[in-house]
Structure formats: C-alpha cells, structure tokens
Design an enzyme around this catalytic site. Structure first.
Site, short mmCIF file in Angstrom:
data_model
loop_
_atom_site.label_atom_id
_atom_site.label_comp_id
_atom_site.label_asym_id
_atom_site.label_seq_id
_atom_site.Cartn_x
_atom_site.Cartn_y
_atom_site.Cartn_z
N SER A 1 0.84 -1.19 0.00
CA SER A 1 0.00 0.00 0.00
C SER A 1 0.88 1.25 0.00
O SER A 1 2.08 1.18 0.25
CB SER A 1 -0.90 0.01 1.24
OG SER A 1 -0.12 0.38 2.36
N LYS A 2 0.24 2.37 -0.27
CA LYS A 2 0.96 3.64 -0.37
C LYS A 2 1.79 3.92 0.88
O LYS A 2 2.84 4.54 0.80
CB LYS A 2 -0.05 4.78 -0.55
CG LYS A 2 -0.33 5.05 -2.02
CD LYS A 2 -1.19 6.27 -2.17
CE LYS A 2 -1.42 6.54 -3.65
NZ LYS A 2 -2.58 7.33 -3.92
N ARG A 3 1.30 3.47 2.03
CA ARG A 3 2.00 3.74 3.28
C ARG A 3 3.39 3.08 3.29
O ARG A 3 4.29 3.51 3.98
CB ARG A 3 1.18 3.24 4.46
CG ARG A 3 0.64 4.38 5.31
CD ARG A 3 -0.40 3.88 6.27
NE ARG A 3 -1.56 3.36 5.53
CZ ARG A 3 -2.22 2.27 5.83
NH1 ARG A 3 -1.85 1.55 6.85
NH2 ARG A 3 -3.25 1.87 5.12
N GLY B 1 5.42 2.78 0.78
CA GLY B 1 6.34 3.27 -0.25
C GLY B 1 5.63 3.42 -1.57
O GLY B 1 4.40 3.52 -1.62
#
Ligand code: GLU
Length: 493
Positions: free
Chosen positions: A260-262, A264
């Site tokens: 997920s975006k969290r 990277g």
C-alpha cells in the site's frame, strides 16, 4: 475458443503496481494466443470518481507498453476514444443495459426489490454480531407481496435490487490457480445488484459486461475470489456460461503486508518518475509470483509472451523486492541503446542542474556511458553533478586524505598539470592513459601510488567511475583547476 481477456480498473487516477501485473498477465496471455486484450473502466461507484483518472491510467499503461486492443485509448492528441466492437467500454455509459438485465432477473424470480433503510440494515447487523453470527442480510424483503412492492414503488420509496440466492445450494467452479472452489449459498449474502442511485454494483456489471464482451478468461486479483460464487450464480440466473476464472495471489510488501501507499511507492507513475525503465519494471513485475521454466530472469516483452503460463503462477503471494527491481533495472540500463538512454536521462540531468544549452548531446552521452553500470535508477544521475561540474575538491574520507598526503604526490601532480597543459587539443581518455604512463616511466611511481592520488586530486574520492573517462568529460581546464585546488588545499608545501 477465442481468447478475450480484460483489465477492468476502477478509475482511481493511478495504476497500482499490482494492477500493472494483473494487466500484464492478461496481455501476455492474449498475445500468446492471438487473442484480444480489452480495457474496461469500472466506474459504477460514483462516490469514488477522480478527475482525469482514465487518461492518467492510459498514460501509465502506454508507458509500460501494455496497450489494449479494445476499449478506451489515447490518441496522439491526447484525446480519449474507444475502439472495438463490444463497447461502450466505460460502465457509466452502459446504464440502460444493466437496468434491463436487473429487470429481467426480477421477472424470472432471481432478484428482488429491497426497501430496507440503512438504519434497519445496521440494526440487523448489530443484532447478528451481538449473537456471534456473521452479519448478513436477513431476507426481510424477499417475501413482500406483489401488492406491497407495487405500492412502495409507486410511492417512490428508495430501493435496491438484490440477488435472490437459493437456500442451501452448493456453488462450484474451477479456478485455474486455486483449483476447485465450492461454497454453500447459506454462507452468502443476497448481493445488492442495483443501488438506490440507479447504478449497478460491480457484481452485476462485471457479469453482464464479461458476458457481452465475450470474455473467455477472467484474470484478476484474488481479493475477488470470495465474490466469484455470486457471479457464478448470476451467470446461471441469466442462462449464460461463465468464463474461466484465474485469481492471482496478491503482491506483498517486504514486511509481508499488502502493498500500500504507506509502505512506499505503489503507483506505476512513481516508478517512472524515479527513473525505472518501462521494460525493466514490466520484466520485474512479471517475475513477482511467476517464473519461466528455464529460470531466465531478464526477459523482453516478446520472451514474456512466449514463456508466460498460468500454470507457473505461484499459489502463494509474491513479495515486492525493491533490491531485485533495482538489479533488473540496472541490467537494462547497462544494455540500453546509448542514444535512447541519454534521451531518457535528460530530465534528470536538467533537474540536477546540468545545463543542456551549454553542453552537447555527445557530452551527456559520455557521462551516461561512464555511469550506466552504476545506476540502479536514472534519477541517481543527480548524485554525480558535483563529480563533473564542481571546481573545488572536497576530500571524501580519511583514505582520500592519506592518498594525497603521500610524499611523492605534490611533485607528481605538478608534472601532471604540465603534461595536460602541453596538450594541444581536448584531453581524451587515451591521452590520460598516455600521460599517466609517461609519469610512471619518468618518476618511477606505479599502481596504486599513481592512480589513486590522481583520482583523489581530480575527484576527492578513492572510488568512482573510470578516471580517464571522467577526466575526458571534465576537460583540460577544469581538471587543471581542480588539481591546483588540491595542491593548494591538501598538499604540504
Ligand atoms: N474493478 C475491479 C478492480 O478495480 C476489477 C475486478 C475484476 O477484474 O473483475 O479491482
């Protein structure tokens, strides 16, 4: 059977790296079988619309070289148009088709109107939870009489349409990766097919579209596996044959979580910006959860098309390994056509402060040529600005200082300056080698004692790209300036 596969993104505005893999596997399978690869936009969730999402998505796919035979595509003028005989390919342009088919399911008793309010549904779920049951719709509206339904519809009561699953029936299908899947309808919810806003849910639209678009294989992420029994039943309710299902294991991050975006970068666009080559990203992502029988790791698109198979897709989740991606990217950077690579590097040169109006293309090409084997990503070029453009020398570390402190160094550097100044044209790497050779002969210094101090005097560093090439790029004037600087600042008088 004609192979027709599709990639069906919701317009989120970017392509997740996991979606790129899904799209790629669809594409490879289509190309391998002379089939068609279709893009369909699934935008039935009107609360999640993002502006320009389709164009962003299409740009990423075009960059990756995974282009569709049917569906929306972008013209050279950046206009989005559709191609193919099974359109429209954007679900919000297909609303009448869904309405007609939902009505058909109601008529043949496979779906029903549900007028339950959100408050009632919440209360039912709450009650079920408190009793330790899995929350699911309690079937309240399954048993309304025709009169009750007509009265509610006439009064304009908000409603949805739900799939009417039979009780206690086994639904079976075979997935190419997961094998046979069996689910009892008692464990399934009466899925909402049409929402109060008149839009279909994904579950209705996907079945109708895959049927009319003559999709032969549904290849998608395995988060959709739990929905598939409902889809299989919906096909049956329409009297249609279901396509073959291929559910791909998800890609996990290195910490074994959902990518997920969290954690990277996840958007294809992020990777493009950092200077991953499209060929490398596609090559790498194909290998997350799949490998060819012969173990080959660097594969062109045509090799991927030739070697890909669902049988060799791993049953367990693949892990996204940035180090491996970097290695693959480096392999491509090393072997890329130099002219084309230099072109791709130009935005990074300019961003790092190099002046493209002053320097020639050939000059940039030399830099790319000398650096390419060290670059994992094109944006790393920025780190080398000082190496080529600075006038002052900063000694990198203790080792560099020790090299410069050697007794013979001041004299040797003066000789070096004389020899460079005696040259009548721009210094070349061959000149540098010649000059060093003559110093070796005349002064009796050799090996480390010769090359290291020269490298440090010119760059401040003990390690780095080929020093002869670097000196050619820096040029006579700046090299002399730097050596003088070193002599003045770091050598004992
Ligand atoms: N619209 C779904 C998604 O964005 C696609 C699911 C499917 O391929 O059926 O994940």
């Amino acid at each position: 059977m004609d192979v027709r596969v599709r990639f069906a993104p919701s317009p989120t505005g970017y392509v997740h790296i996991g979606s790129l893999r899904t799209a790629l596997y669809n594409y490879l399978y289509a190309k391998q079988n002379n089939g068609s690869y279709i893009i369909r936009i699934e935008d039935t969730d009107q609360t999640r619309l993002v502006e320009d999402a389709i164009s962003g998505m299409l740009k990423s796919m075009a960059w990756a070289g995974v282009e569709n035979d049917e569906g929306p595509y972008m013209t050279a003028e950046e206009e989005i148009v559709e191609k193919g005989a099974y359109g429209p390919y954007v679900q919000s342009d297909r609303l009448p088709i869904y309405k007609k088919h939902a009505d058909e399911l109601i008529e043949n008793g496979n779906a029903y109107y549900c007028f339950c309010s959100k408050e009632r549904l919440d209360a039912v779920r709450e009650q079920q939870r408190s009793e330790g049951k899995t929350p699911k719709y309690d079937g309240h509206c399954r048993h309304l009489t025709q009169e009750e339904i007509s009265a509610k519809l006439e009064a304009g009561e908000p409603h949805v349409v739900r799939l009417k699953l039979p009780e206690n029936r086994e639904i079976k299908f075979v997935d190419a990766i997961k094998g046979e899947v069996t689910v009892n309808t008692n464990d399934l919810d009466d899925q909402v097919l049409m929402k109060t806003d008149g839009f279909p849910t994904y579950h209705l639209a996907v079945v109708i579209d895959d049927h009319y678009m003559k999709i032969s294989h549904v290849v998608r992420g395995d988060e959709w596996l739990i929905s598939t029994p409902k889809h299989v039943y919906t096909y049956e309710a329409f009297g249609w044959e279901a396509p073959q299902f291929v559910h791909l294991p998800v890609i996990l991050s290195q910490s074994k979580k959902k990518l997920s975006k969290r954690e990277g970068d996840v958007a294809v666009e992020d990777f493009r910006k950092k200077g991953y080559l499209p060929e490398a990203l596609v090559n790498y992502i194909a290998l997350v959860g799949w490998s060819p029988e012969d173990g080959q790791e660097i594969l062109s698109m045509s090799e991927l098309i030739e070697k890909f198979s669902f049988e060799r897709v791993s049953k367990s989740s693949g892990v996204f390994d940035v180090d491996k991606l970097n290695w693959v990217n480096n392999q491509y950077i090393r072997n890329y056509d130099l002219e084309a690579l230099t072109k791709l590097c130009m935005p990074y040169f300019i961003n790092a402060g190099f002046d493209a109006d002053v320097q020639t293309v050939e000059w940039f090409q030399k830099i790319v040529s000398v650096l390419r084997e060290r670059l994992n990503r094109l944006d790393e070029i920025g780190q080398y600005h000082g190496l080529f453009m600075d006038d002052d020398i900063v000694l990198e570390d203790e080792e560099a200082a020790e090299m410069i402190a050697l007794e013979h160094v001041p004299e040797m550097l003066k000789v070096l300056i004389d020899k460079i100044e005696a040259l009548e044209s721009d210094i070349t790497a061959a000149d540098v080698k010649q000059v060093l050779k003559s110093i070796q002969k005349e002064m009796g210094v050799k090996g480390k004692g010769l090359f290291m101090p020269v490298r440090v005097a010119v760059t401040g560093q003990v390690h780095g790209p080929d020093i002869a090439e670097v000196i050619e790029i820096i040029g006579n004037k700046r090299v002399v300036k730097r050596i003088n600087y070193t002599l003045a600042h770091y050598c004992k008088k």
